[in-house]
Scaffold this active site. Structure first.
Site, PDB file in Angstrom:
ATOM      1  N   SER A   1       0.844  -1.195   0.000  1.00  0.00           N
ATOM      2  CA  SER A   1       0.000   0.000   0.000  1.00  0.00           C
ATOM      3  C   SER A   1       0.877   1.241   0.000  1.00  0.00           C
ATOM      4  O   SER A   1       2.016   1.212   0.490  1.00  0.00           O
ATOM      5  CB  SER A   1      -0.897   0.014   1.249  1.00  0.00           C
ATOM      6  OG  SER A   1      -1.539   1.265   1.413  1.00  0.00           O
TER       7      SER A   1
ATOM      8  N   TYR B   1      -2.625  -0.517  10.579  1.00  0.00           N
ATOM      9  CA  TYR B   1      -2.717  -0.877   9.162  1.00  0.00           C
ATOM     10  C   TYR B   1      -1.502  -0.355   8.401  1.00  0.00           C
ATOM     11  O   TYR B   1      -0.858  -1.096   7.644  1.00  0.00           O
ATOM     12  CB  TYR B   1      -3.999  -0.304   8.560  1.00  0.00           C
ATOM     13  CG  TYR B   1      -4.089  -0.475   7.056  1.00  0.00           C
ATOM     14  CD1 TYR B   1      -4.549  -1.666   6.511  1.00  0.00           C
ATOM     15  CD2 TYR B   1      -3.705   0.556   6.195  1.00  0.00           C
ATOM     16  CE1 TYR B   1      -4.621  -1.831   5.130  1.00  0.00           C
ATOM     17  CE2 TYR B   1      -3.770   0.397   4.820  1.00  0.00           C
ATOM     18  CZ  TYR B   1      -4.234  -0.796   4.294  1.00  0.00           C
ATOM     19  OH  TYR B   1      -4.290  -0.958   2.927  1.00  0.00           O
TER      20      TYR B   1
END
Length: 254
Positions: A138, A151
């Protein structure tokens, strides 16, 4: 890498970005696409089969949080059937900072374990043929969304792991690169929990910024697969595919 006539394992190939990427891969005509996912989706599998009947689509239920030994057992089943696998895509991911342990288990440990397991079959030190790993990380691995630090940290860890695997290619014969999507319109980002409730509106605020569709992301994912650049850090954002030049601030010297 030429996708046509290749054998590909796709972990979480039925998710938001995953399903559209599976569609784009199938259009390119691999010999086999093996989808590993936690939840069966017969309709999606049927759609993939209909999209290109020449491609053999196989589904196995798989949770990336299972012990390493179970992952190795499943991969042995797949290798016994296919004999060779060219590409492993690790795409499992969750976004919920209320679930700290599971976020780390899915986003990081699962990627490590699946990659480690496939080395049993690919590692040239064991007589293996080598292979390619594409890990979906990501852009939060570059710069965090600070309201979801768990996260973001899990994705940064996955990115670091992938970069290390790439540098070991001369030893193992296994190359690797990371796929780092920006904000993409998936169920994942429509509603999620910030860490300790620090920003209840985090999902709403995030979606106020420019996004991309899962199809745009998938099409660029396939371009990255075809480029097959060991160690590449690909940014897939706003419908673009860009290679990131990582800034080196320290070197172990070994």
């Amino acid at each position: 890498m030429v996708i046509a006539n290749s054998n590909i394992i796709f972990v979480a190939g039925l998710g938001g970005i995953g399903l559209d990427t599976s569609r784009e891969i199938v259009k390119s005509g691999p010999k086999n696409l093996v989808v590993l996912d936690r939840v069966d989706n017969p309709a999606a599998i049927a759609e993939l089969k209909a999209l290109n009947p020449k491609v053999t689509i196989t589904f196995y239920p798989y949770d990336v949080t299972v012990p390493l030994a179970e992952t190795k057992k499943l991969l042995k089943t797949i290798f016994d059937k296919l004999k060779t696998v060219d590409l492993l895509i690790n795409g499992a991911g969750i976004l919920d900072d209320n679930q700290i342990e599971r976020t780390i288990a899915v986003n990081f440990t699962g990627t490590v374990n699946t990659t480690t397991a496939i080395l049993d079959f690919w590692d040239k030190r064991k007589g293996g043929p080598g292979g390619v790993v594409a890990n979906i990380c990501s852009v939060t691995g570059f710069n965090s969304i600070y309201q979801v630090p768990v996260y973001s940290a899990s994705k940064a860890a996955a990115l670091s792991f992938t970069t290390s695997i790439a540098k070991l290619a001369h030893i193992t014969g296994v190359t690797a690169y990371s796929i780092n999507p920006g904000i993409t319109k998936t169920v994942l980002v429509h509603k999620f929990n910030s860490w300790l409730g620090v920003e209840p509106r985090v999902a709403e605020l995030l979606l106020e910024h420019p996004t991309q569709t899962t199809l745009q992301c998938a099409q660029n994912f396939v371009k990255a697969i075809e480029a097959n650049q060991n160690g590449a850090i690909w940014k897939l954002d706003l419908g673009r595919l860009d290679a990131i030049e990582w800034t080196k601030h320290w070197d172990s010297g070994i």
